[in-house]
Design a protein around this motif. Structure first.
Motif, PDB file in Angstrom:
ATOM      1  N   PRO A 182      66.676  36.820 -65.827  1.00 37.49           N
ATOM      2  CA  PRO A 182      67.157  36.337 -64.524  1.00 37.49           C
ATOM      3  C   PRO A 182      67.887  37.438 -63.761  1.00 37.49           C
ATOM      4  O   PRO A 182      68.461  38.357 -64.352  1.00 37.49           O
ATOM      5  CB  PRO A 182      68.109  35.187 -64.897  1.00 37.49           C
ATOM      6  N   LEU A 183      67.870  37.325 -62.449  1.00 37.70           N
ATOM      7  CA  LEU A 183      68.499  38.334 -61.597  1.00 37.70           C
ATOM      8  C   LEU A 183      69.999  38.433 -61.857  1.00 37.70           C
ATOM      9  O   LEU A 183      70.589  39.506 -61.709  1.00 37.70           O
ATOM     10  CB  LEU A 183      68.240  38.004 -60.122  1.00 37.70           C
ATOM     11  N   CYS A 184      70.628  37.332 -62.265  1.00 38.28           N
ATOM     12  CA  CYS A 184      72.073  37.350 -62.512  1.00 38.28           C
ATOM     13  C   CYS A 184      72.439  38.176 -63.738  1.00 38.28           C
ATOM     14  O   CYS A 184      73.618  38.470 -63.956  1.00 38.28           O
ATOM     15  CB  CYS A 184      72.608  35.929 -62.658  1.00 38.28           C
ATOM     16  N   HIS A 185      71.460  38.566 -64.559  1.00 37.07           N
ATOM     17  CA  HIS A 185      71.716  39.383 -65.744  1.00 37.07           C
ATOM     18  C   HIS A 185      71.260  40.830 -65.540  1.00 37.07           C
ATOM     19  O   HIS A 185      71.024  41.548 -66.510  1.00 37.07           O
ATOM     20  CB  HIS A 185      71.009  38.788 -66.964  1.00 37.07           C
ATOM     21  N   ILE A 186      71.113  41.254 -64.292  1.00 34.64           N
ATOM     22  CA  ILE A 186      70.694  42.620 -63.966  1.00 34.64           C
ATOM     23  C   ILE A 186      71.745  43.246 -63.063  1.00 34.64           C
ATOM     24  O   ILE A 186      72.192  42.620 -62.097  1.00 34.64           O
ATOM     25  CB  ILE A 186      69.314  42.624 -63.281  1.00 34.64           C
ATOM     26  N   TRP A 187      72.129  44.495 -63.380  1.00 34.29           N
ATOM     27  CA  TRP A 187      73.143  45.208 -62.612  1.00 34.29           C
ATOM     28  C   TRP A 187      72.649  46.603 -62.251  1.00 34.29           C
ATOM     29  O   TRP A 187      71.640  47.080 -62.777  1.00 34.29           O
ATOM     30  CB  TRP A 187      74.447  45.328 -63.409  1.00 34.29           C
ATOM     31  N   ARG A 188      73.394  47.233 -61.386  1.00 34.06           N
ATOM     32  CA  ARG A 188      73.076  48.597 -60.960  1.00 34.06           C
ATOM     33  C   ARG A 188      73.476  49.581 -62.056  1.00 34.06           C
ATOM     34  O   ARG A 188      74.545  49.469 -62.642  1.00 34.06           O
ATOM     35  CB  ARG A 188      73.818  48.913 -59.659  1.00 34.06           C
ATOM     36  N   LEU A 189      72.618  50.553 -62.325  1.00 35.11           N
ATOM     37  CA  LEU A 189      72.874  51.559 -63.351  1.00 35.11           C
ATOM     38  C   LEU A 189      73.564  52.751 -62.710  1.00 35.11           C
ATOM     39  O   LEU A 189      73.157  53.219 -61.634  1.00 35.11           O
ATOM     40  CB  LEU A 189      71.554  51.992 -63.991  1.00 35.11           C
ATOM     41  N   ASN A 190      74.626  53.249 -63.358  1.00 31.08           N
ATOM     42  CA  ASN A 190      75.351  54.372 -62.761  1.00 31.08           C
ATOM     43  C   ASN A 190      74.515  55.649 -62.797  1.00 31.08           C
ATOM     44  O   ASN A 190      73.523  55.750 -63.517  1.00 31.08           O
ATOM     45  CB  ASN A 190      76.707  54.580 -63.456  1.00 31.08           C
TER      46      ASN A 190
END
Length: 473
Positions: A182-190
């Protein structure tokens, strides 16, 4: 005579107290009905809850700050880390991260363990501004479980079924594909983690061959997983090409794993042939993609791949995506056995169809547009993703006729003049994974001239008669 005594009692569940705590509030003895003074009890529990929360907060803040400081230090160490080259006849201690079969599995050097632990326990903060296929992200591998475990990933597929955005993400440090995140479990990678190469390396066992000569059966694969186990292993690199290592593997067993599989009659000892193409390159040069032909006024149901409403964008017909996901295995099969594209002018001609390596597992079909760095880097258009990509020459392989039957999925489009205006309100449609209808108003030419289309939303299905009757009532 009535008297007040402190009596110890459990207050779990009282006044919002969720912990198993024992307090000694005032208790009145001597009445016909001995009862706890609820006013005093409530005040006791409230003050104790405040004290407990403050104590926990003071204990957690230093631990959190210390953990973040340790993670930052490990990130800085990774910037100066030397990456393993896996030279022929070199040996390495590794963890086996993902197994497909004895000729396709992934390992990761043990020296990266601290970095992997740092990623798994990271504190994601920023959500991605936008999301497209091939983007690198940070995601929760164990999103279906309660305990989070984070990993670096590359977006492979975006779905917007039932207005819920989910992604198939390739865990680049493990080698496996995690579906339906789900999109809520994806974040931006530094930036530091985004520039690091994938740490998982694809391998095959030397002298390990299927018993029937075609493919490994389920028992052989399970036996390989059993012998590999969860312990560290030592590999000796016997040969390598651009995409895979041929290795000899040892762990705590009495012999190397290829020998153990053969001795237990799950596989047979045999020479693994080099992965070379049986098709001559002159045939490859004559290949060309067969693009679908559309007509003016035709309406189709599409899904957004990439692009911008105010310029140009790429879409694909919805019913083609399932076929494409199945065909990816065939692309990888033929690409791994095909010839590498050589850094020669005759093999880097614009318009030449090629396989392009996206990661250790996925090969996508592409077409050469131009050479950006002579003999080194090529500008390629990925025909099934609708995206331009700068690929090093050693990540490209010659296309074969067997993979040309399916027309390219992506359709090159632009909105008509009225819808392409900034205040038209249609910009919300052009988000990867969104579905809608397009009607062709003016035909273009493959990837050179975009089709001019009219965008319209999907029509809702009419409610059943029983539902309509219930609404009227």
């Amino acid at each position: 005579m009535n008297s007040v005594h402190p009596v110890t009692t459990c207050v779990k569940g009282e006044h919002g107290m969720n912990d198993e705590v024992f307090l000694s509030p005032p208790y009145v003895l001597g009445r016909k009905e001995d009862t706890i003074n609820t006013a005093y009890l409530g005040k006791f529990v409230w003050y104790f809850g405040v004290w407990l929360a403050e104590r926990r907060l003071r204990a957690e803040i230093p631990a959190t700050a210390m953990l973040k400081k340790r993670q930052l230090r490990r990130m800085e160490e990774m910037e100066h880390l030397t990456f393993t080259e896996f030279e022929v006849r070199s040996s390495h201690w590794v963890h086996v991260t993902h197994i497909i079969d004895p000729m396709n599995f992934f390992v990761r050097p043990i020296k990266y363990s601290h970095f992997i632990e740092c990623i798994e326990r990271t504190y994601p903060q920023e959500k991605p501004y936008s999301l497209n296929t091939c983007d690198y992200v940070l995601f929760n591998v164990e999103w279906a479980n309660k305990s989070p475990k984070f990993a670096r990933g590359q977006v492979f597929y975006i779905s917007n079924a039932n207005d819920v955005i989910t992604c198939d993400v390739m865990a680049v440090d493990y080698g496996n594909l995690v579906q339906g995140v789900p999109l809520c479990h994806i974040w931006r990678l530094n930036e530091t983690c985004r520039t690091l190469p994938p740490l998982a390396v694809k391998c095959q066992l030397i002298f390990c061959y299927p018993k029937n000569g075609k493919e490994f059966d389920r028992n052989a694969i399970e036996a390989f997983k059993y012998f590999a186990g969860n312990e560290k292993a030592k590999i000796i690199v016997e040969s390598k090409n651009a995409g895979k290592l041929t290795v000899e593997m040892y762990n705590s067993g009495p012999d190397d794993i290829s020998t153990l599989l053969a001795m237990t009659d799950y596989t047979r000892m045999g020479y693994v042939e080099p992965t070379v193409s049986k098709i001559h390159n002159d045939m490859n040069k004559k290949l060309a993609y067969a693009f679908r032909q559309y007509r003016v006024g035709q309406t189709i149901h599409v899904k957004v791949l990439s692009g911008d409403l105010y310029k140009t964008f790429y879409v694909g017909e919805v019913h083609d995506f399932q076929t494409y996901r199945h065909e990816l295995e065939n692309f990888a099969h033929f690409a791994n056995r095909g010839d590498l594209v050589k850094p020669l002018p005759c093999e880097l001609m614009p318009g030449t169809p090629v396989f392009v390596k996206e990661n250790e597992v996925i090969y996508n079909r592409g077409i050469i547009k131009e050479v950006t760095v002579p003999f080194v880097v090529v500008y390629v258009h990925l025909v099934d993703i609708g995206r331009n990509y700068q690929a090093p020459v050693y990540h490209m392989r010659h296309m074969v006729r067997e993979c040309m039957d399916m027309p390219p999925i992506s359709i090159f489009c632009r909105a008509n003049e009225r819808q392409a205006q900034y205040n038209s309100g249609y910009a919300r449609f052009i988000q990867p994974g969104n579905e809608f209808l397009i009607t062709f108003e003016k035909l273009g030419n493959e990837y050179n001239i975009p089709h001019t289309v009219f965008i319209s939303p999907l029509q809702r299905r009419p409610a059943p008669e029983a539902v309509r009757q219930r609404r009227r009532n």
